[in-house]
Design an enzyme around this catalytic site. Structure first.
Site, PDB file in Angstrom:
ATOM      1  N   GLU A 223      40.874  41.258 -23.364  1.00  0.00           N
ATOM      2  CA  GLU A 223      39.868  43.031 -23.211  1.00  0.00           C
ATOM      3  C   GLU A 223      41.130  43.924 -22.994  1.00  0.00           C
ATOM      4  O   GLU A 223      41.719  44.090 -21.491  1.00  0.00           O
ATOM      5  CB  GLU A 223      38.895  43.253 -22.095  1.00  0.00           C
ATOM      6  CG  GLU A 223      38.101  41.642 -22.147  1.00  0.00           C
ATOM      7  CD  GLU A 223      37.206  42.091 -22.893  1.00  0.00           C
ATOM      8  OE1 GLU A 223      37.290  43.457 -23.197  1.00  0.00           O
ATOM      9  OE2 GLU A 223      36.256  40.940 -23.453  1.00  0.00           O
ATOM     10  N   CYS A 257      40.007  51.033 -17.369  1.00  0.00           N
ATOM     11  CA  CYS A 257      40.484  50.806 -19.254  1.00  0.00           C
ATOM     12  C   CYS A 257      39.258  51.612 -19.293  1.00  0.00           C
ATOM     13  O   CYS A 257      40.156  51.754 -20.822  1.00  0.00           O
ATOM     14  CB  CYS A 257      40.172  49.533 -18.717  1.00  0.00           C
ATOM     15  SG  CYS A 257      38.943  48.344 -18.983  1.00  0.00           S
TER      16      CYS A 257
END
Length: 478
Positions: A223, A257
């Site tokens: 990720e 993020c």
């Protein structure tokens, strides 16, 4: 996601191999835990979170220098508890094998997919949401019946130590182990022969992690990050779009993020965006210089990196649009929200993930131009589209690639348990959350169950006329 590059030093005294072996032995003794055992672990995790909620938030705030408890509750505690409740409601069903008929030529045989725990899962946790990005994948791994090792970030040392302490109190050391330590420990952790490894962090460090895992053929879920665009379409509810983009950008001071990294908007609306963004910022964070609900930048290194991105862009011709009267405060690592216009693709602020409260604005003359800009660049972790015209929404979705998309909002696609969360290309591989996470941390073992009465023997050698007639029949049907 900005992250420090791990060193190549490998510590021989970390004890990581022994921890992994202990967990692996425990898993071998109970390779298919019952739902009662899995649910018990999830309940224990929920109890720990509820009891330590305040302490966890205080530790995270201390690590950042200032991070509002409200944001920790909203963005870390709530999705963590929600993930646990979702797994408890649905996990027993996820465990059931999926049965189906075999292919026509093989009837009356049956097929099934049997979810089997992978074994011992490794999770490398980043610093920006250290609670949720530990608990989220942990929930999925526990629901799938695995034992787990977590490596916490050295950039949130107070929280990491507290989380390790509370996990040790709540779980047996042959169920979950939390590891702390510096980049050398992280590097050693990534070389362990896990049955699955999940890493959340930067694309640059993702290369190192994947390379280390490859030595053991360890499957990975990465990720990562990248530059997540927000597109304001010609038919958007403009003020709503600005408000939601600024919310997504400014929670945790942009250290998210999937925060909007830049905005593509109609050229004629540039000044409108700047004006509205100023009003939104003032409403969300009044008296920002003293506002305790606006997060600090996590470290001096990250603060200096962000100031460098901004100052280099200004030196190259970009224009700065402060969104408040607050000034930079290096001592507190306070960086006020700022827009940048007149940016170009060769500026570092447009090449690197920002991960802070700087937001470049890129005008376009047609939506096709905006689509082409996004499509020509590495696939982002998230894409945000604001548009009311369904045809235009479908056009953007069909012609861009991103790990996940929110239409007419930001961030909240990550909180949907029915949607997998993950990247694509430079922003990552694999996904988790909810049933998708259960499947990520399970081996979906294919099982073919032959019926007692079957025709398989008709294809045995010697290959005579009967065999040729049977094969001719199969080929016609194939």
């Amino acid at each position: 996601m900005p992250h420090e590059t791990p060193t190549t030093e490998n510590s021989d005294d970390t004890g990581l191999t022994g921890i992994l072996q202990r967990l692996r032995s425990a898993q071998a003794a109970d390779p298919m835990p019952s739902w009662a055992i899995r649910a018990g672990r999830l309940h224990a995790l929920e109890t720990m979170l509820r009891e330590q909620r305040g302490a966890f938030a205080a530790a995270i705030s201390a690590d950042f220098g200032q991070r509002p408890v409200e944001e920790t509750d909203l963005l870390e505690v709530f999705p963590s508890l929600s993930a646990i409740r979702h797994a408890l409601r649905h996990g027993r069903r996820w465990m059931h094998p999926r049965r189906s008929f075999a292919g026509l030529a093989f009837l009356p045989a049956r097929n099934e997919l049997m979810p089997q725990p992978r074994g011992v899962v490794g999770i490398i946790v980043p610093w920006n949401y250290p609670l949720y990005l530990a608990v989220g994948p942990l929930v999925d791994a526990l629901a799938a019946g695995n034992r787990v090792m977590l490596k916490m970030s050295e950039y949130t040392p107070r929280f990491s130590a507290l989380f390790a302490e509370q996990v040790a109190r709540s779980f047996s050391p042959d169920e979950i182990v939390v590891v702390t330590g510096d980049a050398g420990v992280a590097q050693a952790f990534s070389t362990l022969p896990f049955d699955h490894l999940l890493f959340t962090g930067s694309t640059a460090v993702g290369h190192h992690v994947m390379r280390a895992a490859a030595a053991n053929l360890t499957p990975v879920t990465l990720e990562l990050g990248g530059k997540s665009p927000a597109i304001i379409g010609p038919g958007a509810r403009f003020e709503h779009a600005v408000e939601r983009i600024m919310f997504g950008k400014l929670v945790n001071a942009g250290q998210t993020c999937i925060a909007p990294d830049y905005v593509l908007l109609p050229r004629a609306r540039m000044q409108d965006f700047i004006d509205k963004a100023s009003r939104v910022t003032a409403a969300m964070y009044p008296q920002l210089q003293q506002n305790r609900q606006y997060a600090s930048i996590v470290s001096d290194r990250q603060y200096e990196r962000l100031v460098g991105l901004r100052d280099h862009a200004l030196a190259a011709g970009a224009q700065l649009h402060p969104l408040s009267e607050a000034a930079d405060d290096p001592a507190r690592r306070l960086l006020p929200p700022q827009l940048l216009s007149a940016v170009t693709g060769d500026m570092a602020v447009m090449r690197e993930e920002i991960f802070g409260p700087l937001l470049p604005l890129l005008p376009y003359d047609s939506l096709d131009e905006a689509i082409a800009w996004v499509a020509a660049r590495p696939h982002p972790l998230a894409l945000y589209l604001f548009e009311q015209n369904r045809t235009l929404v479908d056009k953007v979705l069909a012609n861009t690639t991103a790990g996940g998309v929110s239409v007419n909002d930001t961030l909240y696609h990550i909180a949907q348990h029915g949607l997998p969360f993950g990247g694509v290309g430079a922003s990552g591989m694999g996904g988790y959350h909810g049933e998708a996470g259960f499947r990520t941390f399970s081996h979906m073992k294919p099982v073919f169950r032959q019926a007692r009465l079957n025709g398989a023997g008709l294809l045995n050698p010697p290959y005579g006329g009967r065999f040729r007639r049977m094969v001719d029949l199969l080929l016609r049907r194939g």
